[in-house]
Design a protein around this motif. Structure first.
Motif, PDB file in Angstrom:
ATOM      1  N   ILE A 112     -15.760  16.730  40.380  1.00  0.00           N
ATOM      2  CA  ILE A 112     -15.893  17.931  39.544  1.00  0.00           C
ATOM      3  C   ILE A 112     -15.480  19.167  40.330  1.00  0.00           C
ATOM      4  N   ARG A 113     -15.944  19.233  41.578  1.00  0.00           N
ATOM      5  CA  ARG A 113     -15.632  20.387  42.416  1.00  0.00           C
ATOM      6  C   ARG A 113     -14.143  20.466  42.731  1.00  0.00           C
ATOM      7  N   LEU A 114     -13.552  19.334  43.077  1.00  0.00           N
ATOM      8  CA  LEU A 114     -12.146  19.336  43.477  1.00  0.00           C
ATOM      9  C   LEU A 114     -11.202  19.540  42.304  1.00  0.00           C
ATOM     10  N   ALA A 115     -11.664  19.256  41.087  1.00  0.00           N
ATOM     11  CA  ALA A 115     -10.807  19.428  39.915  1.00  0.00           C
ATOM     12  C   ALA A 115     -10.621  20.891  39.541  1.00  0.00           C
ATOM     13  N   LYS A 116     -11.452  21.775  40.135  1.00  0.00           N
ATOM     14  CA  LYS A 116     -11.303  23.203  39.863  1.00  0.00           C
ATOM     15  C   LYS A 116     -10.139  23.749  40.668  1.00  0.00           C
ATOM     16  N   ASN A 117      -9.363  24.596  40.068  1.00  0.00           N
ATOM     17  CA  ASN A 117      -8.152  25.097  40.715  1.00  0.00           C
ATOM     18  C   ASN A 117      -8.474  26.264  41.634  1.00  0.00           C
ATOM     19  N   ASP A 118      -9.194  25.991  42.700  1.00  0.00           N
ATOM     20  CA  ASP A 118      -9.554  26.993  43.693  1.00  0.00           C
ATOM     21  C   ASP A 118      -8.983  26.570  45.037  1.00  0.00           C
ATOM     22  N   PRO A 119      -7.955  27.262  45.542  1.00  0.00           N
ATOM     23  CA  PRO A 119      -7.346  26.861  46.818  1.00  0.00           C
ATOM     24  C   PRO A 119      -8.387  26.851  47.928  1.00  0.00           C
ATOM     25  N   LYS A 120      -8.388  25.790  48.701  1.00  0.00           N
ATOM     26  CA  LYS A 120      -9.363  25.663  49.781  1.00  0.00           C
ATOM     27  C   LYS A 120      -8.653  25.371  51.098  1.00  0.00           C
ATOM     28  N   ASN A 121      -9.213  25.884  52.155  1.00  0.00           N
ATOM     29  CA  ASN A 121      -8.735  25.573  53.483  1.00  0.00           C
ATOM     30  C   ASN A 121      -9.104  24.127  53.805  1.00  0.00           C
ATOM     31  N   LEU A 122      -8.152  23.331  54.228  1.00  0.00           N
ATOM     32  CA  LEU A 122      -8.415  21.904  54.431  1.00  0.00           C
ATOM     33  C   LEU A 122      -9.362  21.640  55.588  1.00  0.00           C
ATOM     34  N   ALA A 123      -9.432  22.562  56.547  1.00  0.00           N
ATOM     35  CA  ALA A 123     -10.321  22.323  57.683  1.00  0.00           C
ATOM     36  C   ALA A 123     -11.762  22.619  57.332  1.00  0.00           C
ATOM     37  N   THR A 124     -11.991  23.671  56.536  1.00  0.00           N
ATOM     38  CA  THR A 124     -13.361  24.064  56.233  1.00  0.00           C
ATOM     39  C   THR A 124     -13.794  23.691  54.840  1.00  0.00           C
ATOM     40  N   GLY A 125     -12.843  23.477  53.932  1.00  0.00           N
ATOM     41  CA  GLY A 125     -13.210  23.146  52.567  1.00  0.00           C
ATOM     42  C   GLY A 125     -13.550  24.363  51.740  1.00  0.00           C
ATOM     43  N   VAL A 126     -13.517  25.573  52.330  1.00  0.00           N
ATOM     44  CA  VAL A 126     -13.802  26.794  51.572  1.00  0.00           C
ATOM     45  C   VAL A 126     -12.518  27.589  51.392  1.00  0.00           C
ATOM     46  N   GLN A 127     -12.539  28.537  50.457  1.00  0.00           N
ATOM     47  CA  GLN A 127     -11.341  29.308  50.166  1.00  0.00           C
ATOM     48  C   GLN A 127     -10.960  30.194  51.340  1.00  0.00           C
ATOM     49  N   LEU A 141      -7.691  13.584  45.379  1.00  0.00           N
ATOM     50  CA  LEU A 141      -6.737  14.669  45.138  1.00  0.00           C
ATOM     51  C   LEU A 141      -7.451  15.837  44.468  1.00  0.00           C
ATOM     52  N   ASP A 142      -7.147  17.065  44.928  1.00  0.00           N
ATOM     53  CA  ASP A 142      -7.765  18.238  44.313  1.00  0.00           C
ATOM     54  C   ASP A 142      -6.718  19.083  43.601  1.00  0.00           C
ATOM     55  N   ALA A 143      -7.215  19.938  42.700  1.00  0.00           N
ATOM     56  CA  ALA A 143      -6.319  20.748  41.875  1.00  0.00           C
ATOM     57  C   ALA A 143      -5.508  21.715  42.714  1.00  0.00           C
ATOM     58  N   ALA A 144      -6.043  22.111  43.878  1.00  0.00           N
ATOM     59  CA  ALA A 144      -5.320  23.036  44.732  1.00  0.00           C
ATOM     60  C   ALA A 144      -4.006  22.434  45.232  1.00  0.00           C
ATOM     61  N   HIS A 145      -3.875  21.106  45.167  1.00  0.00           N
ATOM     62  CA  HIS A 145      -2.651  20.447  45.636  1.00  0.00           C
ATOM     63  C   HIS A 145      -1.831  19.850  44.494  1.00  0.00           C
ATOM     64  N   ALA A 146      -2.095  20.312  43.269  1.00  0.00           N
ATOM     65  CA  ALA A 146      -1.324  19.836  42.126  1.00  0.00           C
ATOM     66  C   ALA A 146       0.160  20.191  42.280  1.00  0.00           C
ATOM     67  N   GLU A 147       0.430  21.382  42.784  1.00  0.00           N
ATOM     68  CA  GLU A 147       1.838  21.796  42.994  1.00  0.00           C
ATOM     69  C   GLU A 147       2.510  20.897  44.015  1.00  0.00           C
ATOM     70  N   ASP A 148       1.796  20.568  45.084  1.00  0.00           N
ATOM     71  CA  ASP A 148       2.362  19.688  46.108  1.00  0.00           C
ATOM     72  C   ASP A 148       2.651  18.298  45.539  1.00  0.00           C
ATOM     73  N   GLU A 171      -5.105  15.877  34.744  1.00  0.00           N
ATOM     74  CA  GLU A 171      -5.650  14.532  34.940  1.00  0.00           C
ATOM     75  C   GLU A 171      -6.953  14.539  35.737  1.00  0.00           C
ATOM     76  N   LEU A 172      -7.086  15.469  36.653  1.00  0.00           N
ATOM     77  CA  LEU A 172      -8.143  15.395  37.664  1.00  0.00           C
ATOM     78  C   LEU A 172      -9.564  15.446  37.119  1.00  0.00           C
ATOM     79  N   PRO A 173      -9.876  16.285  36.122  1.00  0.00           N
ATOM     80  CA  PRO A 173     -11.279  16.336  35.669  1.00  0.00           C
ATOM     81  C   PRO A 173     -11.692  15.214  34.731  1.00  0.00           C
ATOM     82  N   ARG A 174     -10.790  14.342  34.336  1.00  0.00           N
ATOM     83  CA  ARG A 174     -11.122  13.313  33.353  1.00  0.00           C
ATOM     84  C   ARG A 174     -11.992  12.225  33.988  1.00  0.00           C
ATOM     85  N   ALA A 175     -13.054  11.873  33.274  1.00  0.00           N
ATOM     86  CA  ALA A 175     -14.024  10.920  33.812  1.00  0.00           C
ATOM     87  C   ALA A 175     -13.458   9.519  33.961  1.00  0.00           C
ATOM     88  N   ASP A 176     -12.418   9.189  33.205  1.00  0.00           N
ATOM     89  CA  ASP A 176     -11.852   7.845  33.271  1.00  0.00           C
ATOM     90  C   ASP A 176     -10.617   7.782  34.169  1.00  0.00           C
TER      91      ASP A 176
END
Length: 859
Positions: free
Chosen positions: A251-266, A298-305, A327-332
């Motif tokens: 749920i958290r990763l499906a949100k389109n909020d860019p995060k720093n890969l080392a810390t996990g925060v924006q 996979l998180d939404a922040a890397h959808a472009e990649d 695709e990312l937030p879908r439960a199935d």
């Protein structure tokens, strides 16, 4: 095979223990009922299951050696209940050398209804807690039970409305009949959908279990007489969902909020939905493999990649970023990604702190996704950067997707591949898939697609997450062959054979067999371990399957994931343990019947993890007719000192420092302990983990904080030394942890770059100063001639050096376990079990796991 072979079946998926015993008729593929019993067991399945099984076999005069098959209800149902039955069945089947066949607990209910004369449309509605149910529809006729849909979990309100809508639409023929323990809570919801069957038909029964097994035999889905086909290691519970931690992560990763890969925060601003937390700093810190590649959802922040890679590898059939993100937030759906250092495919592990990925230069190098529908996962996409191929990325990604799909209720896998791509087809064939047809002109350029399908077991394999079998089978199917050259994976966990105490050396002569032989199991937290000790205290094998990779991205141990992984790994670990000991003894084979006893950690620890080890050990000990020995985990850490110093003996003062415990113990004799002082809040290991999480260093925190601290100044920051002058031997780590986290947050808020080495060194110094001060008090108070350590934090080099200095000053002997024996391992449990075996301190079949235990109390 005995002249008359029997199948033992049981289920504890809900509040009833169901047991059936049937005679196997190979000519008719029939399971002829001999006896059946059902017992109400509210939260008592682990204490009553084997007691009832043993009594039933005695009553009908069937010997354990006559059991050719163990049949177990796989769920869905209560996670704890399902695991108790599954672990018990695995232990019993493995020790018996019998087939282990799993059947759906919902199918068992349906077969019970069929045997009671129910015909027509049937819905089984089982309770899934959290206002959810497991609903499955069936058609029952004189020929038997026919399942109409796959297992799933939905809100009770939604499931009831679906059935009501179906009834009102007239789409179904005949009135619907309803059963299942979910009706105990939701009868009013489901009543409008049809007729509720009598309450005595709501739970699984022994008769239903035997009928479900017989149906599987007659349809070719199982052969209860084929132990090789039904290796206990392969069978897993039915979950229908990911763990709560994984669901929340998606749920958290499906949100389109860019995060720093080392810390996990924006990088730029706090998240829109909430402020950044310590959990966020670790959620993306998956551990890199030997190629520097990390695997994460996979998180939404890397959808472009992902879309950019799509266009590179998929051409005109590529999805755009919006489609990927949708695709990312879908439960199935389940999507995984592989990241690596941007320095190139030959750069090695990603730069940054020890054991973590870094935001600097980290790039997406692979991705895969699947859709779960009607018990099958359809692989939607799988792609790897051409520059990073031939590193097993595709295999790892598809394995992770398949493992998630298995937990979501899938049993098979399907995909489409270009007809011209023979290399990909060969790869999928190696995973157990085969062609079932073609889709003409499927791709945008009109090329045909080959449709491939196969069981999830082969797709999951051993290279990533879950589903692995015993180590011998693993060596045949994985690229990592041979435990001497490299670790073997069991259920995606690194299987380590510990040679620190010469347990296995190819050049050594075979050891002389010294009785008794005790196999011990440890599963109190996130390590699945087994060891065998002989009568002289020699550890003939010591095998550990670590789950660190599964917990690292969450910054700490997730209890639900830990217990799931124990179920997956425990058979393989015990098989390898027996094989290593056999090699050491110069024997062709060592079996459970060759042992003299079975030991197991019963407390303290994560109760869901302990339950797996205890239930498995009880099942194996019962099946092999060997005594069961329960071991206190903390006493095991004290005995770990004997691994490095066989002459170690009380009296002594012991410092137990781990992720869950911090205490000083006066060891007056073996089994005679007095706790001098313990932490009143956090444990030392817990504090290390939380500081590492706050810094984004990953999990476990001890090694990474220590590595960073070695480069820093321990006097740079004056962190508090809580209770250092309290006059007693209690500890408090919570205030120190809070002080460090507050300092980190203040520095970040001020825009100053963190000096991570100085923070780590200063924190470590604060911890060590208090530990040493209290240890000195304990030695002076008791006059003990020896000081020793136990627990994972005992591997900390600064702490070990400080204790060396203290003991030299006080002229007391210092004994420390080898680094390999500081963390959780079964070798130390085996050594305790050996002493307790000789004392005749055995446990009964009613033994249960305990989250807490008083070390001072005799057990």
């Amino acid at each position: 095979m005995p002249e008359t072979a029997y199948a033992l079946a049981f289920d504890t998926a809900n509040e009833v223990i169901s047991i059936g015993l049937g005679r196997l008729n190979a000519a008719a593929c029939a399971v002829e009922p001999v006896a059946a019993v059902e017992v109400a067991a509210h939260r008592a399945s682990n204490t009553q299951l084997l007691v009832r099984v043993d009594a039933l076999l005695r009553e009908v005069g069937v010997e354990r050696g006559q059991l050719a098959c163990v049949c177990v209800g796989r769920g869905p149902g209560s996670f704890t209940g399902v695991r108790i039955a599954m672990a018990t069945a695995k232990g019993a089947a493995q020790a018996l050398g019998a087939a282990l066949v799993g059947v759906s607990s919902l199918d068992v209910v349906a077969w019970h209804a069929w045997a009671s004369g129910v015909r027509g449309r049937l819905a089984v509605v089982a309770d899934a807690m959290r206002k959810e149910v497991y609903p499955v529809r069936y058609a029952l006729d004189d020929a038997g039970v026919h399942r109409l849909e796959a297992d799933r979990v939905v809100k009770a309100q939604v499931a009831a409305q679906e059935l009501v809508d179906e009834a009102s639409s007239g789409a179904a023929v005949g009135a619907l009949q309803l059963t299942g323990d979910g009706l105990a809570k939701y009868a009013e919801l489901f009543a409008p959908a049809g007729t509720l069957l009598p309450e005595e038909l709501w739970a699984p029964t022994g008769r239903g279990l035997l009928l479900a097994l017989q149906d599987a035999w007659r349809t070719g889905a199982a052969d209860p007489l084929d132990a090789q086909r039904h290796n206990p290691a392969f069978l897993l519970p039915v979950y229908t969902r990911l763990s709560d931690a994984e669901e929340n992560e998606r749920i958290r990763l499906a949100k389109n909020d860019p995060k720093n890969l080392a810390t996990g925060v924006q990088d730029a601003a706090p998240r829109r939905d909430q402020r950044a937390t310590m959990h966020d700093t670790a959620v993306l810190n998956a551990r890199p493999d030997e190629h520097g590649i990390t695997y994460k959802p996979l998180d939404a922040a890397h959808a472009e990649d992902a879309a950019a890679m799509e266009s590179q590898v998929m051409g005109s059939d590529a999805w755009n970023a919006a489609l990927v993100a949708d695709e990312l937030p879908r439960a199935d759906r389940t999507w995984w990604a592989a990241y690596a250092s941007g320095e190139g495919p030959d750069a090695g592990p990603a730069a940054g702190s020890e054991g973590t990925s870094s935001a600097r230069g980290t790039v997406l190098v692979g991705y895969a996704g699947g859709m779960v529908i009607d018990g099958q996962v359809q692989i939607l996409k799988i792609g790897t950067d051409p520059a990073w191929r031939r590193r097993g990325i595709a295999r790892q990604l598809i394995s992770r997707v398949a493992s998630d799909a298995r937990d979501l209720g899938a049993t098979t896998c399907s995909l489409e591949v270009r007809a011209s791509n023979t290399g990909a087809q060969a790869f999928y064939e190696s995973l157990g898939m085969h062609s079932i047809g073609k889709r003409p002109h499927y791709y945008s350029d009109r090329e045909d697609a080959v449709i491939m399908e196969g069981p999830l077991q082969g797709v999951i394999g051993s290279s990533a997450v879950g589903g692995a079998a015993d180590a011998k089978a693993l060596r045949a199917v994985t690229e990592d062959a041979g435990i001497q050259e490299s670790p073997v994976d069991v259920a995606g966990m690194t299987l380590r054979v510990d040679e620190a105490h010469d347990a296995q050396k190819a050049a050594q002569p075979a050891a002389q067999l010294e009785r008794p032989l005790i196999l011990a199991i440890e599963s109190s937290c996130d390590e699945t371990a087994a060891a065998i000790v002989d009568g002289k205290g020699n550890l003939l094998s010591d095998v550990v399957a670590s789950q660190i990779d599964f917990h690292s991205r969450f910054g700490g141990v997730v209890p639900e994931i830990a217990s799931r992984k124990h179920i997956e790994a425990i058979c393989g670990v015990c098989d390898e343990c027996l094989d290593v000991a056999a090699q050491r003894l110069g024997m062709e084979r060592l079996t459970w019947s060759d042992l003299d006893g079975v030991g197991v950690t019963y407390a303290p620890g994560l109760v869901g993890a302990l339950v797996v080890g205890v239930a498995f050990a009880k099942g194996a000990a019962w099946a092999a007719d060997k005594p069961l020995v329960g071991v206190n985990h903390l006493e095991g850490h004290m005995y770990a000192n004997k691994i490095g110093a066989p002459d170690f003996a009380p009296p002594a003062v012991v410092s137990l420092v781990s992720g869950g415990n911090t205490m000083l113990v006066h060891m007056r004799g073996w089994g005679d302990y007095r706790v001098l002082g313990a932490t009143i809040d956090d444990a030392v290991g817990e504090a290390f983990d939380k500081v590492a999480k706050a810094l984004g260093l990953g999990y476990p925190g001890g090694p990474v904080v220590s590595a960073q601290g070695a480069k820093g100044n321990p006097k740079a920051i004056e962190f508090p030394r809580a209770m250092m002058h309290s006059g007693d031997m209690r500890f408090s780590l919570s205030g120190l942890k809070t002080a460090v986290v507050t300092y980190i947050n203040n520095e970040r808020a001020a825009g100053r770059e963190l000096n991570v080495p100085d923070i780590c060194a200063s924190f470590e110094a604060a911890v060590v100063d208090v530990q040493v001060k209290k240890a000195e008090m304990a030695l002076r108070e008791t006059g003990a001639p020896t000081f020793c350590l136990g627990g994972g934090v005992a591997a900390n080099p600064v702490l070990r050096a400080a204790y060396e200095k203290l003991c030299k000053k006080m002229q007391v002997r210092l004994v420390m376990p080898p680094l390999s024996a500081c963390g959780d391992n079964a070798g130390m449990i085996a050594l305790v079990a050996l002493d307790r075996f000789r004392q005749g301190k055995f446990y009964g079949l009613e033994t249960d796991a305990q989250a807490h235990a008083d070390l001072e109390q005799e057990y």
